[in-house]
Design a protein around this motif. Structure first.
Motif, PDB file in Angstrom:
ATOM      1  N   GLU A   1       3.473   7.481  53.221  1.00  0.00           N
ATOM      2  CA  GLU A   1       4.488   8.415  53.707  1.00  0.00           C
ATOM      3  C   GLU A   1       5.813   7.696  53.957  1.00  0.00           C
ATOM      4  O   GLU A   1       6.884   8.211  53.602  1.00  0.00           O
ATOM      5  N   ALA A   2       5.753   6.507  54.583  1.00  0.00           N
ATOM      6  CA  ALA A   2       6.971   5.742  54.849  1.00  0.00           C
ATOM      7  C   ALA A   2       7.661   5.350  53.538  1.00  0.00           C
ATOM      8  O   ALA A   2       8.892   5.402  53.429  1.00  0.00           O
TER       9      ALA A   2
ATOM     10  N   ALA B   1      11.370   6.450  52.249  1.00  0.00           N
ATOM     11  CA  ALA B   1      12.384   5.467  51.854  1.00  0.00           C
ATOM     12  C   ALA B   1      12.969   5.790  50.487  1.00  0.00           C
ATOM     13  O   ALA B   1      14.195   5.788  50.295  1.00  0.00           O
ATOM     14  N   VAL B   2      12.097   6.106  49.521  1.00  0.00           N
ATOM     15  CA  VAL B   2      12.573   6.448  48.175  1.00  0.00           C
ATOM     16  C   VAL B   2      13.394   7.726  48.206  1.00  0.00           C
ATOM     17  O   VAL B   2      14.438   7.841  47.543  1.00  0.00           O
TER      18      VAL B   2
ATOM     19  N   ILE C   1       2.255   4.505  44.512  1.00  0.00           N
ATOM     20  CA  ILE C   1       2.484   5.444  45.608  1.00  0.00           C
ATOM     21  C   ILE C   1       2.206   6.860  45.123  1.00  0.00           C
ATOM     22  O   ILE C   1       2.879   7.348  44.200  1.00  0.00           O
ATOM     23  N   PRO C   2       1.232   7.532  45.710  1.00  0.00           N
ATOM     24  CA  PRO C   2       0.952   8.909  45.282  1.00  0.00           C
ATOM     25  C   PRO C   2       2.084   9.850  45.693  1.00  0.00           C
ATOM     26  O   PRO C   2       2.783   9.617  46.673  1.00  0.00           O
ATOM     27  N   GLY C   3       2.251  10.906  44.895  1.00  0.00           N
ATOM     28  CA  GLY C   3       3.203  11.944  45.258  1.00  0.00           C
ATOM     29  C   GLY C   3       4.625  11.718  44.794  1.00  0.00           C
ATOM     30  O   GLY C   3       5.528  12.456  45.181  1.00  0.00           O
ATOM     31  N   LEU C   4       4.857  10.717  43.946  1.00  0.00           N
ATOM     32  CA  LEU C   4       6.199  10.468  43.408  1.00  0.00           C
ATOM     33  C   LEU C   4       6.185  10.692  41.904  1.00  0.00           C
ATOM     34  O   LEU C   4       5.223  10.338  41.219  1.00  0.00           O
TER      35      LEU C   4
END
Length: 253
Positions: free
Chosen positions: A150-151, A155-156, A173-176
């Motif tokens: 999540e952090a 940040a992204v 990182i999942p979800g990107l």
């Protein structure tokens, strides 16, 4: 006009930036005074170290060169997965294509003073920097790995412009949606990830120092929330603070 005093030449060397050492050496290498010869030898050693650092930094740009067709490449790293207290912190950094910042490395391999110096340079020269944090309460709620993701996403998400490619320290990182390249020990192999590791470390360390002013009994300025012997002793003596991770301290309280 007489010869310049050796003390004056020593001061001149101290004030000479690395990029101007050639001129200093040319100016004084014919001076046969032992003290001046020692100073020119110092200048040559500095010059050699600079050449070694330039070579190291070029190697550190390997991945940035490999993916140079992407307009914006982001390095991302986190700090604070292991401590008993404080947030987990992620930094995402887009460096300019012609980045010439020297001495970037894995933040753990740098002194606190050097990290602070590099932090200021990175923040000044970066195309964009994003910071993400997740609190101890959120870590307890969803676990440290998910809180770290999540952090990182936060940040992204704060970057402007948004990157087309992420260089990550070991993780995907999942979800990107953008392409990601996980690199084992990435903070030692990519200048972008190394820059992110420095920004994340300095940001979190500064915050833990602020917490220390509010709760000095735990020694957060020194231990940064990690489980040092003094920190564990304070935890047992005073009990947990509002920033301790309950899921991390069960063995101590």
């Amino acid at each position: 006009m007489g010869l310049k005093k050796i003390t004056e030449i020593r001061d001149e060397l101290r004030q000479t930036p690395d990029c101007a050492l050639d001129g200093f050496i040319w100016k004084y290498e014919a001076d046969d005074r032992a003290g001046v010869q020692a100073l020119t030898a110092q200048a040559k050693k500095r010059q050699n170290r600079l050449e070694e650092e330039l070579e190291r930094i070029e190697k550190l740009k390997e991945y940035e060169r490999k993916y140079a067709d992407y307009e914006y490449i982001c390095g991302i790293d986190e700090v604070g997965r292991g401590p008993l207290a404080g947030p987990v912190t992620a930094a995402a950094v887009i460096l300019p294509k012609d980045c010439a910042i020297l001495y970037i490395n894995d933040s753990k391999k740098l002194s606190a003073k050097k990290r602070e110096e590099l932090y200021e340079i990175i923040m000044e020269q970066a195309v964009s920097v994003g910071i993400g944090m997740r609190s101890p309460q959120r870590i307890d709620e969803i676990n440290i790995l998910q809180a770290t993701y999540e952090a990182m996403r936060e940040a992204v998400g704060k970057l402007d412009p948004q990157p087309a490619l992420l260089l990550n320290d070991a993780v995907t990182i999942p979800g990107l949606q953008m392409e990601q390249v996980p690199i084992i020990h990435g903070d030692e192999k990519s200048i972008s990830i190394g820059a992110a590791s420095i920004v994340a470390k300095v940001t979190r360390d500064r915050l833990m120092t602020e917490y220390d002013a509010l709760m000095p009994e735990y020694g957060f300025a020194a231990n940064k929330g990690y489980g040092s012997a003094a920190h564990i002793k304070a935890l047992k003596t005073y009990g947990p603070s509002p920033i301790h991770r309950k899921s991390f301290i069960g063995n101590f309280v």
